[in-house]
Design a protein around this motif. Sequence first.
Motif, PDB file in Angstrom:
ATOM      1  N   TYR A 147       0.835  -1.209   0.000  1.00  0.00           N
ATOM      2  CA  TYR A 147       0.000   0.000   0.000  1.00  0.00           C
ATOM      3  C   TYR A 147       0.874   1.264   0.000  1.00  0.00           C
ATOM      4  O   TYR A 147       0.651   2.195  -0.785  1.00  0.00           O
ATOM      5  CB  TYR A 147      -0.922  -0.023   1.225  1.00  0.00           C
ATOM      6  CG  TYR A 147      -1.521   1.320   1.566  1.00  0.00           C
ATOM      7  CD1 TYR A 147      -2.593   1.833   0.843  1.00  0.00           C
ATOM      8  CD2 TYR A 147      -1.011   2.093   2.615  1.00  0.00           C
ATOM      9  CE1 TYR A 147      -3.142   3.068   1.160  1.00  0.00           C
ATOM     10  CE2 TYR A 147      -1.543   3.329   2.933  1.00  0.00           C
ATOM     11  CZ  TYR A 147      -2.607   3.816   2.200  1.00  0.00           C
ATOM     12  OH  TYR A 147      -3.141   5.041   2.501  1.00  0.00           O
ATOM     13  N   LEU A 157       2.577   1.769  -3.395  1.00  0.00           N
ATOM     14  CA  LEU A 157       1.621   2.203  -4.420  1.00  0.00           C
ATOM     15  C   LEU A 157       1.152   3.646  -4.165  1.00  0.00           C
ATOM     16  O   LEU A 157       0.967   4.416  -5.097  1.00  0.00           O
ATOM     17  CB  LEU A 157       0.408   1.257  -4.456  1.00  0.00           C
ATOM     18  CG  LEU A 157       0.699  -0.130  -5.017  1.00  0.00           C
ATOM     19  CD1 LEU A 157      -0.501  -1.050  -4.812  1.00  0.00           C
ATOM     20  CD2 LEU A 157       1.030  -0.034  -6.518  1.00  0.00           C
ATOM     21  N   ARG A 205      -5.325  -6.361  -7.818  1.00  0.00           N
ATOM     22  CA  ARG A 205      -4.835  -5.048  -8.259  1.00  0.00           C
ATOM     23  C   ARG A 205      -5.646  -4.593  -9.461  1.00  0.00           C
ATOM     24  O   ARG A 205      -6.042  -5.409 -10.294  1.00  0.00           O
ATOM     25  CB  ARG A 205      -3.357  -5.155  -8.661  1.00  0.00           C
ATOM     26  CG  ARG A 205      -2.459  -5.746  -7.578  1.00  0.00           C
ATOM     27  CD  ARG A 205      -1.937  -4.672  -6.649  1.00  0.00           C
ATOM     28  NE  ARG A 205      -1.088  -3.745  -7.370  1.00  0.00           N
ATOM     29  CZ  ARG A 205       0.221  -3.935  -7.578  1.00  0.00           C
ATOM     30  NH1 ARG A 205       0.820  -5.012  -7.083  1.00  0.00           N
ATOM     31  NH2 ARG A 205       0.921  -3.047  -8.237  1.00  0.00           N
ATOM     32  N   GLY A 241      -3.191  -0.210 -11.338  1.00  0.00           N
ATOM     33  CA  GLY A 241      -2.265  -0.990 -10.513  1.00  0.00           C
ATOM     34  C   GLY A 241      -2.505  -0.873  -9.018  1.00  0.00           C
ATOM     35  O   GLY A 241      -1.806  -1.501  -8.215  1.00  0.00           O
ATOM     36  N   ARG A 242      -3.481  -0.070  -8.617  1.00  0.00           N
ATOM     37  CA  ARG A 242      -3.745   0.092  -7.188  1.00  0.00           C
ATOM     38  C   ARG A 242      -4.378  -1.176  -6.610  1.00  0.00           C
ATOM     39  O   ARG A 242      -4.957  -1.981  -7.337  1.00  0.00           O
ATOM     40  CB  ARG A 242      -4.696   1.275  -6.952  1.00  0.00           C
ATOM     41  CG  ARG A 242      -4.078   2.620  -7.291  1.00  0.00           C
ATOM     42  CD  ARG A 242      -5.068   3.735  -7.000  1.00  0.00           C
ATOM     43  NE  ARG A 242      -4.454   5.052  -7.201  1.00  0.00           N
ATOM     44  CZ  ARG A 242      -4.601   5.796  -8.301  1.00  0.00           C
ATOM     45  NH1 ARG A 242      -5.306   5.355  -9.316  1.00  0.00           N
ATOM     46  NH2 ARG A 242      -4.010   6.980  -8.387  1.00  0.00           N
ATOM     47  N   ILE A 243      -4.273  -1.301  -5.296  1.00  0.00           N
ATOM     48  CA  ILE A 243      -4.940  -2.413  -4.613  1.00  0.00           C
ATOM     49  C   ILE A 243      -6.439  -2.164  -4.743  1.00  0.00           C
ATOM     50  O   ILE A 243      -6.929  -1.075  -4.389  1.00  0.00           O
ATOM     51  CB  ILE A 243      -4.542  -2.489  -3.120  1.00  0.00           C
ATOM     52  CG1 ILE A 243      -3.028  -2.728  -2.992  1.00  0.00           C
ATOM     53  CG2 ILE A 243      -5.343  -3.573  -2.406  1.00  0.00           C
ATOM     54  CD1 ILE A 243      -2.478  -2.495  -1.583  1.00  0.00           C
TER      55      ILE A 243
END
Length: 247
Positions: free
Chosen positions: A186, A189, A231, A236-238
Amino acid sequence: MNAAPADQIRLLDLQALDSRLDQLAHRRRSLPEHAEIEKATADHTALRDLVVAAETQLGDTTREQTKAEQDVEQVRARAARNQQRLDSGAVTSPKDLENLQHEIGSLARRQSDLEDVVLDVMERMESAQTRVTELTARLEHATVVLEEAVARRDAAFAEIDADAAKVARDREAVAAVIPADLMKLYTRLREQQGGVGAARLHQRRCEGCHVEFSTADLNAVKAEPADAVVRCENCGRILVRTSDSGI
Ligand SMILES: [Zn+2]
């Protein structure tokens, strides 16, 4: 990576708190008082320099006046002495009398010239005094303007810092229970993605990049086990799944 769904949800809480901290930091940096203080400081510095220059000029003209008055006094005293000698009758030689009378005449002209100098210096001294008074008043006003802006900035700082301290405490509490590996991902990112490391999947959209998922992509997410850390294909974020994710 795997993480319990509850920890993934906590990541959204953490994200909200981090975003709030970012907003507070941004507000702190972009307070209008910063520009006001910068301008007020520049005005204050410029006026202080002008006051110093005006006071120097006033000091110079004051000394000049003292000197001019002394010059007049000297000539007047000398003329009085000469007049006394003349009146005493002690000088009898016609040549000496003529010289004495001549000198008395010269001294009278000299005294008149010097008195003009005194008047001129006095005028300049008065205008220097006026300028000092005016600039000092303006400097006092500039000081008040600056102090008020600083006070407003400090009050805003205090308010923001109190908010931030409270949010930071909440954040620590949430961060403490999130698994370390999830936290690390986290954090990385968040640094890469403009402050947002985790986003909710809400009604088929990633709330990080707002791209709507195709049915195929949505099905792929759906197929992932609940404890899989998914993702976003786009940013590409969680991607955190919740009950209203549309899956
Ligand atoms: Zn996204």
